[in-house]
Design an enzyme around this catalytic site. Structure first.
Site, PDB file in Angstrom:
ATOM      1  N   TYR A 107       0.825  -1.205   0.000  1.00 24.39           N
ATOM      2  CA  TYR A 107       0.000   0.000   0.000  1.00 24.39           C
ATOM      3  C   TYR A 107       0.868   1.268   0.000  1.00 24.39           C
ATOM      4  O   TYR A 107       1.854   1.355   0.719  1.00 24.39           O
ATOM      5  CB  TYR A 107      -0.912   0.034   1.230  1.00 24.39           C
ATOM      6  CG  TYR A 107      -1.805   1.246   1.228  1.00 24.39           C
ATOM      7  CD1 TYR A 107      -2.986   1.239   0.500  1.00 24.39           C
ATOM      8  CD2 TYR A 107      -1.443   2.411   1.886  1.00 24.39           C
ATOM      9  CE1 TYR A 107      -3.795   2.364   0.454  1.00 24.39           C
ATOM     10  CE2 TYR A 107      -2.250   3.539   1.846  1.00 24.39           C
ATOM     11  CZ  TYR A 107      -3.426   3.505   1.119  1.00 24.39           C
ATOM     12  OH  TYR A 107      -4.220   4.628   1.063  1.00 24.39           O
ATOM     13  N   TRP A 109       1.232   5.569  -1.969  1.00 23.09           N
ATOM     14  CA  TRP A 109       0.907   6.475  -3.077  1.00 23.09           C
ATOM     15  C   TRP A 109       1.888   6.408  -4.233  1.00 23.09           C
ATOM     16  O   TRP A 109       1.592   6.870  -5.332  1.00 23.09           O
ATOM     17  CB  TRP A 109       0.803   7.900  -2.550  1.00 23.09           C
ATOM     18  CG  TRP A 109      -0.609   8.237  -2.210  1.00 23.09           C
ATOM     19  CD1 TRP A 109      -1.455   7.493  -1.446  1.00 23.09           C
ATOM     20  CD2 TRP A 109      -1.343   9.389  -2.642  1.00 23.09           C
ATOM     21  NE1 TRP A 109      -2.673   8.122  -1.365  1.00 23.09           N
ATOM     22  CE2 TRP A 109      -2.629   9.283  -2.086  1.00 23.09           C
ATOM     23  CE3 TRP A 109      -1.032  10.494  -3.427  1.00 23.09           C
ATOM     24  CZ2 TRP A 109      -3.613  10.254  -2.302  1.00 23.09           C
ATOM     25  CZ3 TRP A 109      -2.011  11.455  -3.624  1.00 23.09           C
ATOM     26  CH2 TRP A 109      -3.290  11.321  -3.075  1.00 23.09           C
TER      27      TRP A 109
HETATM   28  N1  MGD Z   1      -2.792   8.723  11.904  1.00 21.70           N
HETATM   29  C1  MGD Z   1      -3.098   8.761  10.604  1.00 21.70           C
HETATM   30  N2  MGD Z   1      -2.458   7.926   9.770  1.00 21.70           N
HETATM   31  C2  MGD Z   1      -2.755   7.960   8.454  1.00 21.70           C
HETATM   32  C3  MGD Z   1      -3.715   8.864   7.941  1.00 21.70           C
HETATM   33  C4  MGD Z   1      -4.381   9.735   8.847  1.00 21.70           C
HETATM   34  O1  MGD Z   1      -5.252  10.540   8.464  1.00 21.70           O
HETATM   35  N3  MGD Z   1      -4.029   9.659  10.168  1.00 21.70           N
HETATM   36  N4  MGD Z   1      -3.984   8.891   6.593  1.00 21.70           N
HETATM   37  C5  MGD Z   1      -3.777   7.653   5.880  1.00 21.70           C
HETATM   38  C6  MGD Z   1      -3.898   7.842   4.438  1.00 21.70           C
HETATM   39  S1  MGD Z   1      -5.368   8.535   3.914  1.00 21.70           S
HETATM   40  C7  MGD Z   1      -2.955   7.455   3.558  1.00 21.70           C
HETATM   41  S2  MGD Z   1      -3.297   7.553   1.881  1.00 21.70           S
HETATM   42  C8  MGD Z   1      -1.678   6.884   4.008  1.00 21.70           C
HETATM   43  C9  MGD Z   1      -0.495   7.312   3.128  1.00 21.70           C
HETATM   44  O2  MGD Z   1       0.524   6.408   3.279  1.00 21.70           O
HETATM   45  P1  MGD Z   1       1.637   6.209   2.147  1.00 21.70           P
HETATM   46  O3  MGD Z   1       1.063   6.318   0.797  1.00 21.70           O
HETATM   47  O4  MGD Z   1       2.359   4.955   2.490  1.00 21.70           O
HETATM   48  O5  MGD Z   1       2.577   7.474   2.432  1.00 21.70           O
HETATM   49  P2  MGD Z   1       3.692   8.161   1.542  1.00 21.70           P
HETATM   50  O6  MGD Z   1       4.490   8.977   2.489  1.00 21.70           O
HETATM   51  O7  MGD Z   1       3.070   8.875   0.398  1.00 21.70           O
HETATM   52  O8  MGD Z   1       4.570   6.956   1.067  1.00 21.70           O
HETATM   53  C10 MGD Z   1       4.912   6.726  -0.248  1.00 21.70           C
HETATM   54  C11 MGD Z   1       6.315   6.172  -0.287  1.00 21.70           C
HETATM   55  O9  MGD Z   1       6.573   5.756  -1.610  1.00 21.70           O
HETATM   56  C12 MGD Z   1       7.874   6.186  -1.991  1.00 21.70           C
HETATM   57  N5  MGD Z   1       7.891   6.349  -3.445  1.00 21.70           N
HETATM   58  C13 MGD Z   1       7.435   7.400  -4.169  1.00 21.70           C
HETATM   59  N6  MGD Z   1       7.654   7.194  -5.482  1.00 21.70           N
HETATM   60  C14 MGD Z   1       8.229   5.993  -5.591  1.00 21.70           C
HETATM   61  C15 MGD Z   1       8.685   5.214  -6.705  1.00 21.70           C
HETATM   62  O10 MGD Z   1       8.596   5.620  -7.855  1.00 21.70           O
HETATM   63  N7  MGD Z   1       9.219   3.997  -6.424  1.00 21.70           N
HETATM   64  C16 MGD Z   1       9.345   3.515  -5.164  1.00 21.70           C
HETATM   65  N8  MGD Z   1       9.873   2.304  -5.005  1.00 21.70           N
HETATM   66  N9  MGD Z   1       8.948   4.242  -4.093  1.00 21.70           N
HETATM   67  C17 MGD Z   1       8.389   5.452  -4.307  1.00 21.70           C
HETATM   68  C18 MGD Z   1       8.084   7.488  -1.263  1.00 21.70           C
HETATM   69  O11 MGD Z   1       9.464   7.758  -1.134  1.00 21.70           O
HETATM   70  C19 MGD Z   1       7.373   7.208   0.071  1.00 21.70           C
HETATM   71  O12 MGD Z   1       8.265   6.689   1.019  1.00 21.70           O
HETATM   72  O13 MGD Z   1      -1.427   7.263   5.363  1.00 21.70           O
HETATM   73  C20 MGD Z   1      -2.492   6.896   6.229  1.00 21.70           C
HETATM   74  N10 MGD Z   1      -2.102   7.102   7.609  1.00 21.70           N
HETATM   75  N1  MGD Z   2      -1.269  18.747   1.617  1.00 24.81           N
HETATM   76  C1  MGD Z   2      -1.721  17.479   1.630  1.00 24.81           C
HETATM   77  N2  MGD Z   2      -2.940  17.210   1.132  1.00 24.81           N
HETATM   78  C2  MGD Z   2      -3.416  15.927   1.171  1.00 24.81           C
HETATM   79  C3  MGD Z   2      -2.631  14.853   1.657  1.00 24.81           C
HETATM   80  C4  MGD Z   2      -1.334  15.178   2.171  1.00 24.81           C
HETATM   81  O1  MGD Z   2      -0.597  14.300   2.646  1.00 24.81           O
HETATM   82  N3  MGD Z   2      -0.923  16.495   2.142  1.00 24.81           N
HETATM   83  N4  MGD Z   2      -3.119  13.571   1.628  1.00 24.81           N
HETATM   84  C5  MGD Z   2      -4.215  13.273   0.724  1.00 24.81           C
HETATM   85  C6  MGD Z   2      -4.884  11.997   1.061  1.00 24.81           C
HETATM   86  S1  MGD Z   2      -4.055  10.549   0.788  1.00 24.81           S
HETATM   87  C7  MGD Z   2      -6.140  11.930   1.525  1.00 24.81           C
HETATM   88  S2  MGD Z   2      -6.883  10.414   1.795  1.00 24.81           S
HETATM   89  C8  MGD Z   2      -6.927  13.136   1.791  1.00 24.81           C
HETATM   90  C9  MGD Z   2      -7.673  13.030   3.106  1.00 24.81           C
HETATM   91  O2  MGD Z   2      -8.635  13.991   3.197  1.00 24.81           O
HETATM   92  P1  MGD Z   2      -9.383  14.216   4.568  1.00 24.81           P
HETATM   93  O3  MGD Z   2      -9.653  12.923   5.213  1.00 24.81           O
HETATM   94  O4  MGD Z   2     -10.527  15.111   4.305  1.00 24.81           O
HETATM   95  O5  MGD Z   2      -8.227  15.019   5.349  1.00 24.81           O
HETATM   96  P2  MGD Z   2      -7.811  15.160   6.860  1.00 24.81           P
HETATM   97  O6  MGD Z   2      -6.822  16.264   6.870  1.00 24.81           O
HETATM   98  O7  MGD Z   2      -7.403  13.859   7.428  1.00 24.81           O
HETATM   99  O8  MGD Z   2      -9.139  15.593   7.582  1.00 24.81           O
HETATM  100  C10 MGD Z   2      -9.830  16.788   7.265  1.00 24.81           C
HETATM  101  C11 MGD Z   2     -10.332  17.415   8.541  1.00 24.81           C
HETATM  102  O9  MGD Z   2     -11.316  16.597   9.164  1.00 24.81           O
HETATM  103  C12 MGD Z   2     -11.408  17.013  10.511  1.00 24.81           C
HETATM  104  N5  MGD Z   2     -11.898  15.912  11.334  1.00 24.81           N
HETATM  105  C13 MGD Z   2     -11.219  14.851  11.796  1.00 24.81           C
HETATM  106  N6  MGD Z   2     -12.012  14.069  12.553  1.00 24.81           N
HETATM  107  C14 MGD Z   2     -13.223  14.676  12.570  1.00 24.81           C
HETATM  108  C15 MGD Z   2     -14.483  14.365  13.169  1.00 24.81           C
HETATM  109  O10 MGD Z   2     -14.663  13.371  13.862  1.00 24.81           O
HETATM  110  N7  MGD Z   2     -15.510  15.222  12.921  1.00 24.81           N
HETATM  111  C16 MGD Z   2     -15.376  16.339  12.163  1.00 24.81           C
HETATM  112  N8  MGD Z   2     -16.449  17.092  11.944  1.00 24.81           N
HETATM  113  N9  MGD Z   2     -14.201  16.658  11.598  1.00 24.81           N
HETATM  114  C17 MGD Z   2     -13.156  15.839  11.791  1.00 24.81           C
HETATM  115  C18 MGD Z   2     -10.006  17.419  10.907  1.00 24.81           C
HETATM  116  O11 MGD Z   2     -10.064  18.628  11.648  1.00 24.81           O
HETATM  117  C19 MGD Z   2      -9.264  17.555   9.604  1.00 24.81           C
HETATM  118  O12 MGD Z   2      -8.570  18.769   9.484  1.00 24.81           O
HETATM  119  O13 MGD Z   2      -6.089  14.281   1.828  1.00 24.81           O
HETATM  120  C20 MGD Z   2      -5.247  14.371   0.676  1.00 24.81           C
HETATM  121  N10 MGD Z   2      -4.650  15.689   0.655  1.00 24.81           N
HETATM  122 MO    MO Z   3      -5.251   8.778   1.600  1.00 26.17          MO
END
Ligand code: MGD
Ligand code: MGD
Ligand code: MO
Length: 762
Positions: A107, A109
């Site tokens: 898993y 990005w």
């Molecule tokens: N507590 C908490 N935890 C969360 C979340 C949260 O809201 N709260 N959000 C969750 C969500 S929504 C997501 S999507 C995940 C994200 O979790 P990840 O998608 O695992 O996070 P990234 O840091 O984007 O990791 C991507 C990795 O891929 C590597 N990479 C990029 N390009 C390439 C490539 O071309 N080749 C190879 N081999 N590697 C590459 C980058 O260097 C990086 O280390 O985290 C989740 N974790």
């Molecule tokens: N700059 C930047 N943008 C990103 C990403 C990143 O790593 N960096 N990651 C991307 C990815 S993989 C994803 S999945 C999306 C995620 O998109 P979201 O899930 O929408 O993003 P979050 O920042 O986790 O949450 C948005 C807001 O929800 C509020 N929130 C949390 N829990 C609760 C709750 O119980 N109730 C209410 N009402 N509000 C709550 C928090 O205050 C938070 O700021 O974002 C994407 N956009």
């Molecule tokens: Mo995500």
């Protein structure tokens, strides 16, 4: 001095790389982009970072058979040697354990380019090679993904098929955004985008007099520069708020009975719960006020306003990234159904209007560029967020979406394109689980926390070191990504690594399909072009596209309104649910017998929340949102992300009253802790927070010292529990903590250091 310019793309936007003497010196935003991301400024620094992995490396302890993967040293080996080693290990585990011994969901990005999309490539490789244990679902909207098919017959609204902004601007009078609309999150879209339009849409909405109501524990979720009504709410209690609103509509006769009869299944069952006929507790506004911290008056007037005006109810993805995360999504659908505007322009429900750049952007529904991933012949997979459970308890049974499954016994983990040492919850538990497999193989570009806990590390190129094609749904462009610089160190493309491994295992031809890098670029572009042609959209031929750097799709002919056809004629356009209608009571889900996800939307108190008994010992609710200055853990060591740190630690936002009660001042270093772990953080006082709530962004590279992370990865504190037995999604937003001033000596974290790497001896 001759500078060269090369079009490219990242998840945070399209750009032109400017190269001078073999080094990228600038990344200029794509011309038409109205709101490019400052994260473009981090690319050059990361590309040439001393943290780049130079050569294939093998962990010393692994050679001696130890599985303690923390803090070890590495030995460099030649590519041939490394590939032989990987091929041999894969063959050994396949022979001894079959595909059930290999975990390859990987898993993450990865990169925006779709040809070199590491997660697609690794799955293509492992599936063609006999299969592996895959992962299903995601961390973004894992709960929604398995709930929505039961309720509305599709998951597509959560990934972008929502009523588009043009329709909203022309019709909506009030937008209620549960979780708000933080513009920072819309910098990003998986696959990258040419246009960042959210700020523009919001400005137009404001100019048009559309009222924006932000329901969130933090004011920071109000988009910058936009006026909004803020309704602070206790985290994880939105379901109760929605139920209180639904009860109000029912009690005041504001619900649309005709819509509920014609388009919904089971409203009577849900209504009996709302009135308290089934459990003696009316879910009225007073009841909801006590749970949510929102006054009953506010709840009643919000309910009236969404029923009387054209209203769009949109719920951020974060709402369902919590224990019982299925419930707020089901409840918002129920609430919108009672309002009766689903399928009308600008009305009804939506998800994630600011969670990603793409949500709500008008675009033609055409296919994008993609590398084909075949089916996993092993037909083995776990829900993505159950990785620790799987590793710790092979053979244990678990429930998932109506079926019982057994965790496999994993011997080998292969990861490329993700970082579980950032993304997974309860890192201390995960670190224990990581000791279980015999072998861990990782492709990475940098010495990330994952790479530093792998046995065989293969250095991967980044996008600017290779050619690719990229783009995302709901963006009007497809981009050519030109190689700008030579591979750094001995880095190789993930594709070439897998192709060589496939050669050793006898399926090189099947893996490459006879194509090299440019062959694949041409192929995926031509695939998209053919798909577009079927929809009447003409794209230029590959050579013209490649030379131009991008191709543009024409705008759609009409505004997209979710469930417009279903509303017009529910017989001709039934939903793919058992009843063909919106299921406010689902016989299917009820039949699973899950107390944590019964047959209609309900309020279930999470195990940790501000109303819980445990809130005495751990009185603060920790929210872990998406970082402003990076993409998850990507770009964390770069100057932009560094500029946000406080005393070298990841910031924690805290209400001044909560800080004062702990003798904490702005800028102090604190220890954030609970029974699962602890991390250091730097305090940023924020009076726009609901007291009792603290916020840390995800993605700080971890540097654990025992159970304490010295940098501030909030996943050292989060709970590793499924949302419910239905979806088994991650519950990252359900965590209580305590905070205290850190009085220990200032020991800077060492998260951004490479391990000790020994040069090859032979
Ligand atoms: N507590 C908490 N935890 C969360 C979340 C949260 O809201 N709260 N959000 C969750 C969500 S929504 C997501 S999507 C995940 C994200 O979790 P990840 O998608 O695992 O996070 P990234 O840091 O984007 O990791 C991507 C990795 O891929 C590597 N990479 C990029 N390009 C390439 C490539 O071309 N080749 C190879 N081999 N590697 C590459 C980058 O260097 C990086 O280390 O985290 C989740 N974790
Ligand atoms: N700059 C930047 N943008 C990103 C990403 C990143 O790593 N960096 N990651 C991307 C990815 S993989 C994803 S999945 C999306 C995620 O998109 P979201 O899930 O929408 O993003 P979050 O920042 O986790 O949450 C948005 C807001 O929800 C509020 N929130 C949390 N829990 C609760 C709750 O119980 N109730 C209410 N009402 N509000 C709550 C928090 O205050 C938070 O700021 O974002 C994407 N956009
Ligand atoms: Mo995500």
């Amino acid at each position: 001095m001759t500078r060269t310019r090369h079009p490219s793309l990242a998840h945070w936007g399209a750009f032109t790389a400017v190269v001078d003497e073999g080094r990228v010196v600038d990344c200029e935003p794509f011309g038409p982009d109205p709101s490019p991301s400052p994260m473009l400024g981090s690319i050059a620094e990361m590309l040439h970072s001393p943290l780049r992995i130079q050569r294939p490396s093998v962990r010393k302890g692994w050679l001696a058979g130890n599985r303690d993967r923390e803090g070890d040293e590495y030995v460099e080996v030649s590519w041939d040697h490394a590939l032989d080693l990987v091929a041999k290990e894969l063959a050994r585990v396949r022979e001894e354990s079959g595909p059930a011994g290999i975990f390859g969901g990987s898993y993450g990005w990865s990169s925006a380019g779709r040809v070199h999309h590491a997660r697609s490539l690794i799955r293509r490789f492992l599936f063609q090679g006999g299969g592996c244990v895959d992962q299903v679902g995601n961390y973004s909207w894992g709960a929604a993904q398995f709930l929505l098919p039961h309720v509305i017959g599709t998951t597509s609204p959560v990934s972008g098929d929502v009523t588009d902004w043009e329709s909203v601007l022309a019709n909506t009078r009030v937008i209620v955004a549960f979780g708000g609309m933080p513009i920072k999150n819309s910098q990003v879209t998986s696959g990258g985008a040419g246009l960042h339009n959210l700020p523009g849409w919001l400005e137009r909405a404001q100019a048009g007099g559309i009222r924006l109501v932000v329901v969130s524990p933090t004011r920071a979720d109000i988009p910058e520069g936009i006026a909004a009504d803020w309704i602070p709410i206790r985290p994880n209690t939105d379901t109760a708020l929605m139920l209180g609103m639904a009860h109000t509509l029912l009690a005041e006769g504001l619900h649309d009975s005709e819509f509920l009869d014609r388009y919904c299944q089971g409203f009577a069952r849900w209504a009996a719960y709302l009135t308290g006929a089934t459990d003696g507790q009316p879910k009225n506004a007073q009841w909801a006020a006590a749970i949510t911290g929102v006054s009953a008056d506010t709840i009643v007037s919000l309910a009236r306003s969404i029923a009387r005006e054209r209203s769009l109810l949109t719920a951020a993805w974060a709402l369902q990234r919590a224990q019982h995360g299925e419930q707020p999504y089901w409840a918002v659908i129920g609430l919108a159904a009672m309002v009766g505007q689903i399928g009308l322009p600008g009305g009804g429900f939506a998800f994630g209007h600011a969670s990603l750049n793409s949500i709500g952007q008008p675009r033609r529904q055409v296919p994008g560029p993609e590398v084909p991933v075949p089916k996993n012949p092993a037909q083995l997979a776990i829900p993505v967020a159950r990785i620790t459970d799987m590793l710790l308890a092979p053979g244990a049974e678990y429930e998932f979406n109506g079926a019982r499954h057994t965790y496999p016994d994993i011997k080998l983990i292969y990861w490329a394109g993700g970082n579980p040492f950032h993304h997974h919850q309860d890192q201390n538990r995960f670190r224990q689980a990581w000791r279980k497999p015999q072998t861990v193989i990782v492709h990475e570009s940098w010495w990330t926390p994952l790479a530093r806990r792998a046995d065989i590390v293969l250095p991967a190129t980044t996008s600017l070191e290779r050619c690719d094609v990229g783009g995302s749904a709901r963006d009007p462009y497809v981009f050519a990504m030109h190689r700008a610089v030579a591979p750094q160190g001995e880095a190789r493309n993930d594709f070439d690594i897998f192709a060589e491994l496939a050669r050793r295992a006898g399926f090189h031809e099947a893996y490459t399909a006879g194509r090299d890098e440019m062959g694949w670029c041409r192929h995926v572009y031509e695939g998209m072009r053919a798909g577009c042609a079927e929809k009447g959209v003409t794209l230029p031929g590959f050579d013209e596209f490649w030379a131009n750097g991008h191709a543009e799709l024409p705008p759609p002919d009409s505004q997209y309104v979710l469930f417009e056809a279903f509303r017009r004629d529910p017989q001709a356009h039934p939903l793919r649910t058992p009843s063909g209608k919106i299921e406010l009571y689902s016989q299917e889900i009820a039949g699973f017998g899950y107390s944590d996800c019964p047959g209609h939307p309900v309020w279930l108190a999470p195990s940790e929340w501000l109303g819980a008994a445990g809130a005495g010992q751990w009185p603060l609710h920790l929210l872990t949102n998406q970082p402003r200055h990076r993409l998850h853990s990507q770009l964390d060591p770069a100057a932009l992300s560094r500029s946000g740190k406080i005393q070298g630690c990841e910031p924690i936002a805290m209400h001044p009253d909560d800080a004062a009660a702990r003798q904490i001042q702005d800028g102090d270093r604190v220890r954030v802790f609970n029974a699962r772990g602890a991390c250091l953080a730097g305090v940023k006082l924020d009076s726009g927070l609901m007291p009792g709530v603290v916020v840390m962004s995800t993605g700080a590279w971890s540097d654990p010292d025992g159970d304490l992370d010295r940098h501030g990865n909030p996943n050292s504190l989060t709970a590793d529990i499924g949302t419910s037995r239905l979806a088994q999604g991650p519950s990252a937003q359900t965590a209580l903590v305590q905070v205290e001033r850190d009085t220990g000596p200032a020991t800077p974290h060492r998260a951004w250091e490479s391990p000790l790497v020994h040069a090859a001896t032979a």
